[in-house]
Design an enzyme around this catalytic site. Structure first.
Site, short mmCIF file in Angstrom:
data_model
loop_
_atom_site.label_atom_id
_atom_site.label_comp_id
_atom_site.label_asym_id
_atom_site.label_seq_id
_atom_site.Cartn_x
_atom_site.Cartn_y
_atom_site.Cartn_z
N ALA A 1 0.84 -1.20 0.00
CA ALA A 1 0.00 0.00 0.00
C ALA A 1 0.87 1.25 0.00
CB ALA A 1 -0.94 -0.01 1.20
N TYR A 2 1.89 1.25 0.84
CA TYR A 2 2.80 2.40 0.90
C TYR A 2 3.53 2.57 -0.43
CZ TYR A 2 6.66 5.38 2.47
OH TYR A 2 7.55 6.40 2.59
#
Length: 229
Positions: free
Chosen positions: A135-136
Site C-alpha cells: 500500500a505504501y
C-alpha cells in the site's frame, strides 16, 4: 521579497526538518499536522479541512510561495493478500489524496502570483517497491505520477513541482516499522546506514528556492546509493 511556506506533516520527522531548513533560509513558515505542536491542525485527507487550513495560512502569511507535502503514513506491514480494504484506503487517503488536496488548494494562488514551488515527499518504495509494504509503495508511486503530471501542467506558469524519493530515513514514522523491516531496508542502501532528516531537508531547501529554475516534474533520489533509476 520575503517568501512564505506551508509544510504538512511539519510537527515531526522530515516535515519538521524541512520547516526548520526553510526558516534558516529566511522563509516565513507555517506547519500543518494532526499534532497540536503544529501551527495549523488538519487531516490532509479531509478536503474541507485542507481548504480551511490553506485559507488560514494565506490569511496569516499574506500569500503562499512554497508547499512541502510531507504528511504521510507507512500503512500496513504485511503481505498484500492480507491487507484489509480500510488499511489500503487509509494509506492512499493520507499519502495520495492528502497531496492532491493540498496541491489543488494552493496552485491557483501560486499561478496568479506567477511564482511557486511545490515539493512532494515520495519514496524510493514508489520506484522500486518494498515487500510487505504494497500500500505504501503503490501510494508513493502515485505521488510520483501526480508530480510529473502537475509539473507539466504548470511548466510555463512559474510554478515548479518536484518530488523527493528518500530511502529509509531516521524518522518517527519509520520507527513504527519492525526491526526486521528496518534492517532489510537498510541492507539495500550501499552506504549501509539510514539517512537523516536534515539531509533530506537540504534538498527540500533547494527545490523550494529561486535557485531551482529549470527542473519540474522531476524525482530526486536521496537514497545512499540504493536508487537504480
Amino acid at each position: 521579497m520575503d517568501r512564505t511556506a506551508l509544510v504538512t506533516g511539519g510537527a515531526s520527522g522530515l516535515g519538521a526538518a524541512s520547516a526548520e531548513r526553510l526558516r534558516q533560509d529566511g522563509l516565513s513558515v507555517l506547519t500543518l499536522d494532526l499534532s497540536a505542536d503544529a501551527d495549523l491542525q488538519a487531516d490532509v485527507s479531509d478536503p474541507a479541512a485542507v481548504a480551511a487550513a490553506v485559507a488560514d495560512a494565506v490569511g496569516r502569511l499574506g500569500r503562499l510561495d512554497v508547499l512541502v507535502n510531507s504528511a504521510g503514513v507507512v500503512g500496513p506491514n504485511k503481505p498484500l493478500w492480507e491487507v484489509e480494504d480500510d488499511e489500503w484506503a487509509r494509506t492512499f487517503s493520507v499519502n495520495v489524496l492528502g497531496t492532491f488536496h493540498l496541491c489543488r488548494a494552493v496552485v491557483p494562488g501560486m499561478v496568479e502570483q506567477g511564482w511557486g514551488r511545490i515539493v512532494n515527499l515520495a519514496s524510493i518504495a514508489g520506484k522500486e517497491g518494498n515487500p510487505n509494504l504494497s500500500a505504501y509503495s503503490a501510494s508513493k508511486a502515485a505521488v510520483i505520477g501526480l508530480t510529473k503530471s502537475l509539473g507539466k501542467e504548470l511548466a510555463t506558469t512559474g510554478v515548479l513541482v518536484n518530488a523527493i524519493a528518500p530511502a529509509v530515513i531516521e524518522t518517527p514514522m519509520n520507527a513504527t516499522n519492525t526491526p526486521e523491516v528496518l534492517a532489510y531496508m537498510t541492507s539495500l542502501v550501499p552506504m549501509r546506514r539510514m539517512g537523516r532528516a536534515e539531509e533530506v531537508a537540504e534538498l527540500v531547501g533547494w527545490l523550494a528556492s529561486d535557485r531551482v529554475t529549470f527542473s519540474t516534474g522531476a524525482v530526486y533520489d536521496i537514497s545512499g546509493g540504493r536508487a537504480t533509476y
